[in-house]
Write a protein that holds these residues in place. Structure first.
Motif, short mmCIF file in Angstrom:
data_model
loop_
_atom_site.label_atom_id
_atom_site.label_comp_id
_atom_site.label_asym_id
_atom_site.label_seq_id
_atom_site.Cartn_x
_atom_site.Cartn_y
_atom_site.Cartn_z
N SER A 98 -45.52 -5.21 -15.32
CA SER A 98 -46.05 -3.84 -15.28
C SER A 98 -45.11 -2.81 -15.90
O SER A 98 -45.55 -1.74 -16.32
CB SER A 98 -46.39 -3.45 -13.83
OG SER A 98 -45.24 -3.44 -13.02
N SER A 144 -46.13 4.50 -13.09
CA SER A 144 -46.89 3.28 -12.79
C SER A 144 -48.22 3.55 -12.11
O SER A 144 -49.09 2.68 -12.08
CB SER A 144 -46.05 2.35 -11.91
OG SER A 144 -44.87 1.96 -12.59
N TYR A 145 -48.37 4.74 -11.52
CA TYR A 145 -49.63 5.09 -10.87
C TYR A 145 -50.60 5.79 -11.80
O TYR A 145 -51.63 6.30 -11.34
CB TYR A 145 -49.37 6.00 -9.66
CG TYR A 145 -48.70 5.35 -8.49
CD1 TYR A 145 -48.97 4.03 -8.14
CD2 TYR A 145 -47.80 6.06 -7.70
CE1 TYR A 145 -48.36 3.43 -7.06
CE2 TYR A 145 -47.19 5.47 -6.60
CZ TYR A 145 -47.47 4.16 -6.29
OH TYR A 145 -46.87 3.57 -5.20
N LEU A 148 -43.63 -2.12 -9.85
CA LEU A 148 -44.71 -1.62 -9.00
C LEU A 148 -44.92 -2.51 -7.78
O LEU A 148 -45.26 -2.04 -6.70
CB LEU A 148 -46.00 -1.51 -9.81
CG LEU A 148 -47.22 -0.93 -9.10
CD1 LEU A 148 -46.97 0.51 -8.67
CD2 LEU A 148 -48.45 -1.01 -9.99
N GLY A 161 -47.59 0.89 -3.95
CA GLY A 161 -48.14 0.16 -5.09
C GLY A 161 -48.55 -1.24 -4.70
O GLY A 161 -49.58 -1.76 -5.15
#
Length: 759
Positions: free
Chosen positions: A623, A646-647, A675, A681
């Motif tokens: 990721s 990452s979100y 993540l 996450g």
């Protein structure tokens, strides 16, 4: 104008301190723009006001006396508007404010432009003229361009000046960077500088002047011998003019005036390397400032000679230097090989001027559980060698010369971390499953044998990513097949019978081998990962053979291919794996064919996930790189680090698409990016259906604790709500609130009061 800009920037870069920088700016701008006045106002960090710090044309007694709040006066309006203000008649503007101390009533026209650094208005650059006239577009563009170029220089000079003052007074001061690896480190700075960069020699003193003088003369002698030897070896290949360069080098080393200057600074208690660097850089600047092009070109020769002597000085210094207890490594750009040189029991924290929270060295720091701050661009890192400091890996803050109260607050946070870890210890032997029984595999990312004990103690069920490039990074040549086999065997044995996923060599980007340099203008979109090893099958085959031989009798190996962008690359790599396997069978090895998988790291693999899944035994999303490529953000670039998230809704949609495609073909799908190690996450990933979460060992207990507090059905509803959101900040806030409502908000990071600082 371009020549003038270059000249000012060059002169400013040679200035020793902030007052010198500002005085050069106001003098040169006034001369080049033919104005009556040039002034610089800088932000006072404590009050937030903007203070007149330098002027040519106004009353010099007003310097330091005139203070303007944002929005106050014309200068304050430049701050709030964050754009130039260009006026023909300044006194007619409603925001005009008169300060008798300046004597500016004589000047009517006004042009002010903000000096912006990292999105904050650092100051305002102003020019004024007596007659009423509007500055033309060219003049305005010139001032805007100059302000943009000088912003970083002023910020660095300001920080250096602050540090110089506290160096004498030992007051607390704070610098900020990017939070890269969580935790608190309290220790002493140890500077890592390039061995032959004159401009990067740390400011350091030594009380043993006689030893430093002896060191200096030894280095001069060694450099003379080296240059004579090189000149002698090449004399038949060089013409007369080229041979003369070696004679010129020897002549400069024999120049008593240079040696006298250096020795004088050593007697003032500077170290030999710092004294040499200061003197040689001054000579470089003198040559660069000369009008004759021949002499300007000689600056490069002086710099080269300085680097040669410096190399000998640094080699001798490093050989006699030891790492203190609670070492905090600080450098312009730290690397994995640098970390490996420090005994693990002495390494407390890391600070890197360059890089971001997702650079390779930051990932390794998290895997090692070492607090780290990256991208501390304003830190004058050359001047903090040996000082006491605190690294706050949660907020991305550095506190230089922390006082007793600040230390007490951070000691309390460290103790709270330990208490939380003790409270989670009991989870190690419990399964990673939700409260309603949904099971998830929790594996670890590793690359060093030091990770093994910590991983197993914290309940790791396998290895989702073993970074095989680490042994390559720590050597000065490619490790042999047998050397690799021994390293891999150790890792496989340590985790047996648990599965160990070994990623084939992933170099390029921010992972460079000194003995296999890859020079590219855009390395993250260039020759890296599987592209390198497919072009060098001898490296790939040797590594895969070593892995398979290491697995004999254990059979817990899984092989994973990095940065696959399409079916063609996968098929080419599969053929090489089959070839290595068949060769070993012919040689009599009793081995099982290991499962073969790929990393999904680039957008093309997301869109071909179904086709790729049909051809592999498993898939694992990387990721970190996938986020980088989806958002077009270089994760080593601190300037754009705030955009890397990452979100981000696009990232979450891609993650969902991959796991859905994998499961449609009955292929197990895991994730081994950062993540997975974030409790919020991780809950989203479980809701998406990921079979394996692989993370650094430090985060295992926190993620497992969060997982065991929730129901899978509740997570499914949470995911549906999140997928409708439009910004990463909104999603992050939602997850934080969700964890707090469950009473486990402290798992994100230890609860802590805001440490105060009088900086």
């Amino acid at each position: 104008m371009l020549g003038s800009l270059r000249s000012i920037v060059q002169e400013v870069n040679t200035a020793r301190d902030l007052p010198s920088v500002l005085n050069i700016i106001v003098r040169r701008v006034r001369e080049d723009m033919h104005t009556k006045v040039c002034s610089v106002y800088l932000r006072d960090k404590q009050s937030g006001n903007y203070v007149l710090m330098a002027t040519e044309g106004l009353n010099p007694d007003a310097v330091g006396q005139v203070h303007l709040a944002p929005g106050e006066g014309l200068v304050g309006n430049v701050v709030t508007r964050e754009e130039p203000i260009n006026l023909e008649q300044a006194e007619a503007h409603p925001a005009y404010q008169y300060f008798p101390a300046t004597g500016e009533e004589r000047f009517s026209s006004f042009l002010g432009t903000p000096i912006i650094h990292h999105r904050a208005v650092l100051g305002v650059l102003v020019v004024q003229q007596a007659e009423r006239r509007r500055f033309d577009e060219g003049e305005e563009a010139y001032l805007v361009t100059l302000a943009a170029q000088l912003a970083g220089v002023i910020a660095h000079a300001e920080a250096t000046g602050a540090l110089a003052n506290i160096g004498q007074q030992r007051n607390e001061t704070k610098f900020t960077g990017l939070a890269a690896s969580p935790g608190i480190a309290i220790g002493r700075a140890h500077i890592i500088a390039p061995p032959a960069n004159l401009a990067a020699v740390p400011y350091a003193c030594s009380m043993d002047t006689e030893a430093e003088l002896a060191l200096f003369h030894q280095a001069l002698s060694a450099a003379r011998s080296e240059i004579r030897d090189v000149g002698e070896r090449l004399k038949n290949d060089l013409n007369k003019e080229e041979r003369a360069l070696f004679d010129a080098y020897i002549s400069m080393l024999d120049d008593s005036s240079i040696a006298v200057e250096v020795c004088e600074r050593i007697r003032q208690q500077l170290t030999a390397s710092r004294a040499w660097a200061e003197v040689m850089l001054e000579h470089v600047r003198r040559f660069e400032a000369m009008s004759d092009s021949y002499f300007r070109d000689r600056a490069a020769d002086v710099r080269d000679l300085g680097a040669r002597v410096l190399m000998h000085l640094r080699q001798q210094e490093q050989s006699r230097r030891d790492y203190p207890e609670n070492t905090i490594l600080i450098g312009e750009e730290l690397t994995a090989s640098v970390l490996a040189e420090v005994p693990r029991e002495k390494l407390a924290g890391l600070v890197s001027v360059k890089g971001s929270a997702n650079s390779h060295v930051a990932i390794i720091a998290r895997a090692m559980g070492v607090p780290a701050v990256m991208g501390a661009q304003e830190l004058p890192w050359e001047q903090v060698d040996g000082v006491d400091l605190v690294v706050d890996g949660y907020r991305g803050e550095l506190h230089i010369h922390p006082g007793p109260e600040l230390k007490r607050r951070y000691d309390a946070i460290v103790e709270e971390e330990r208490e939380l870890a003790r409270n989670l210890d009991h989870l190690a032997k419990l399964p990673a499953e939700t409260a309603d029984g949904h099971r998830v595999r929790m594996w670890v990312n590793t690359g060093l044998m030091a990770d093994v004990v910590r991983s197993l103690e914290r309940g790791a069920e396998g290895v989702g990513l073993y970074r095989t490039e680490v042994p390559f990074l720590l050597r000065d040549r490619f490790p042999s097949e047998e050397e690799q086999r021994e390293i891999y065997r150790e890792q496989l044995q340590a985790f047996a019978p648990r599965p160990v996923t070994m990623r084939t060599l992933d170099i390029g980007g921010d992972k460079a081998l000194t003995y296999f340099p890859i020079e590219e203008t855009n390395p993250f979109l260039g020759w890296r990962g599987i592209r390198v090893t497919l072009d060098h099958p001898e490296i790939f085959l040797g590594q895969v053979r070593a892995m398979m031989k290491a697995s004999v009798g254990l059979d817990n190996l899984r092989i994973m291919l990095p940065m696959i962008s399409g079916v063609g690359e996968l098929e080419a790599a599969r053929r090489l794996v089959d070839r290595a396997y068949n060769e070993l069978l012919e040689e009599g090895y009793q081995i099982e064919r290991p499962p073969l998988g790929i990393m999904v790291e680039v957008p093309s693999a997301v869109y071909q996930a179904r086709e790729l899944a049909k051809r592999v035994d498993f898939m694992s999303v990387g990721s970190n790189d996938l986020t980088q490529y989806l958002l077009a953000v270089d994760r080593n670039n601190s300037r754009v680090a705030s955009i890397y998230h990452s979100y981000h809704p696009a990232v979450l949609q891609a993650l969902l698409q991959v796991v859905t495609a994998g499961h449609e073909t009955s292929t197990k799908v895991g994730i081994c990016g950062e993540l997975a190690g974030d409790p919020g996450g991780a809950l989203l990933l479980v809701a998406m259906g990921y079979d394996v979460l692989s993370m650094n060992a430090t985060n295992l207990p926190r993620v497992k604790a969060a997982l065991r507090e929730v129901n899978k059905s509740d997570l499914d509803r949470l995911l549906q709500q999140v997928l409708l959101m439009e910004s990463p900040e909104q999603i992050e806030e939602k997850l934080r609130g969700y964890l707090e409502d469950l009473g486990i908000g402290g798992l994100v990071q230890p609860k802590q009061t805001e440490p105060s600082s009088n900086s």
